[in-house]
Design a protein around this motif. Structure first.
Motif, PDB file in Angstrom:
ATOM      1  N   ASP A   8      49.493  30.958  82.645  1.00  7.58           N
ATOM      2  CA  ASP A   8      48.121  30.719  82.204  1.00  7.58           C
ATOM      3  C   ASP A   8      47.170  30.830  83.403  1.00  7.58           C
ATOM      4  O   ASP A   8      47.083  29.927  84.226  1.00  7.58           O
ATOM      5  N   ARG A  10      43.893  31.533  82.987  1.00  5.45           N
ATOM      6  CA  ARG A  10      42.516  31.424  82.509  1.00  5.45           C
ATOM      7  C   ARG A  10      41.726  30.561  83.485  1.00  5.45           C
ATOM      8  O   ARG A  10      42.222  29.547  83.970  1.00  5.45           O
ATOM      9  N   LEU A  37      47.964  35.001  80.518  1.00  8.70           N
ATOM     10  CA  LEU A  37      46.711  34.703  79.824  1.00  8.70           C
ATOM     11  C   LEU A  37      45.586  34.759  80.839  1.00  8.70           C
ATOM     12  O   LEU A  37      45.666  34.134  81.898  1.00  8.70           O
ATOM     13  N   SER A  38      44.562  35.541  80.526  1.00  9.79           N
ATOM     14  CA  SER A  38      43.455  35.713  81.457  1.00  9.79           C
ATOM     15  C   SER A  38      42.129  35.755  80.722  1.00  9.79           C
ATOM     16  O   SER A  38      41.997  36.438  79.710  1.00  9.79           O
ATOM     17  N   GLY A  39      41.166  35.059  81.252  1.00 14.89           N
ATOM     18  CA  GLY A  39      39.816  35.118  80.689  1.00 14.89           C
ATOM     19  C   GLY A  39      38.945  36.112  81.428  1.00 14.89           C
ATOM     20  O   GLY A  39      37.760  36.254  81.135  1.00 14.89           O
ATOM     21  N   ASP A  40      39.537  36.800  82.377  1.00 18.00           N
ATOM     22  CA  ASP A  40      38.800  37.729  83.229  1.00 18.00           C
ATOM     23  C   ASP A  40      38.839  39.132  82.615  1.00 18.00           C
ATOM     24  O   ASP A  40      39.916  39.720  82.466  1.00 18.00           O
ATOM     25  N   TYR A  67      39.802  35.029  75.566  1.00 18.45           N
ATOM     26  CA  TYR A  67      40.739  35.416  76.637  1.00 18.45           C
ATOM     27  C   TYR A  67      41.676  36.518  76.144  1.00 18.45           C
ATOM     28  O   TYR A  67      41.674  36.890  74.974  1.00 18.45           O
TER      29      TYR A  67
END
Lengths: 76, 133
Positions: A8, A10, A37-40, A67
């Protein structure tokens, strides 16, 4: 079929998610699947590009809410 | 290793340029390229060892403020990750070290592989791609 190991990342900005995934791949077994998991937004494109360049298998990229989930299989 | 080795001359003390160098160096190193970084001029100041609890001191503008505020990965940590996960060497410019009367102990730990002169670095760089920041 076991669930891929999840990383993770994020809240981390480029190239943080990529570096976290690579650190995990280094110690993973060949054939193992990892989910990052990435919010970028940039990482959602950069991570599959890195996977293709170094010769692992990109299983899927999925946008979930705010994400991305990227699954990679270690090939070598 | 695939691709030409990447040679980065980092001489600006601006946070934005140091961050870009760290991003290129770390991503290059984990993408099967050998990366060599030569740190000179004001850039060396960002690598000066600080007292415990004090982080790197960066000079910077608009993007520097935003990056620090948002917690973008720290440049020095990115260089360290590049070394840990790939083939990345860091050299301190011997001229800059001489005029500052510094030795390697003066710089942050676990990052520099030694000092080097520009002539030697440029000679090696003939074998690869050179980027200056």
């Amino acid at each position: 079929m076991s669930e891929p190991r999840r990383i993770d990342a994020r809240g981390s900005y480029c190239p943080g998610p990529l570096m976290e995934m690579i650190a995990a791949i280094k110690i993973a077994d060949v054939g193992e699947e990892l989910e990052i998991l990435s919010g970028d937004r940039g990482s959602a494109e950069d991570i599959p590009a890195w996977i293709a360049k170094v010769g692992h298998e990109h299983i899927k990229t999925q946008k979930i809410d705010d994400y991305w989930s990227i699954v990679v299989k270690k090939i070598k | 290793m695939s691709g030409l080795p990447l040679f980065i001359v980092l001489c600006s003390g601006e946070h934005e340029k140091i961050q870009m160098a760290a991003m290129m160096a770390s991503v290059g190193a984990v993408s099967d390229r050998k990366v060599h970084v030569f740190v000179s001029m004001n850039a060396i100041l960002a690598f000066e060892k600080q007292p415990a609890g004090v982080g790197p001191t960066y000079q910077g503008g608009h993007m520097s403020k935003i990056m620090l505020q948002k917690g973008v990965p720290d440049a020095i940590e990115l260089f360290r990750q590049g070394k840990m996960l790939g083939e990345l060497t860091m050299k301190a410019c011997s001229m800059v070290m001489d005029v500052n009367q510094w030795d390697l102990d003066h710089l942050v730990d676990d990052l520099f592989d030694g000092m080097e002169g520009l002539t030697s670095f440029l000679s090696s760089a003939e074998q690869g791609q050179l980027i200056t920041l």
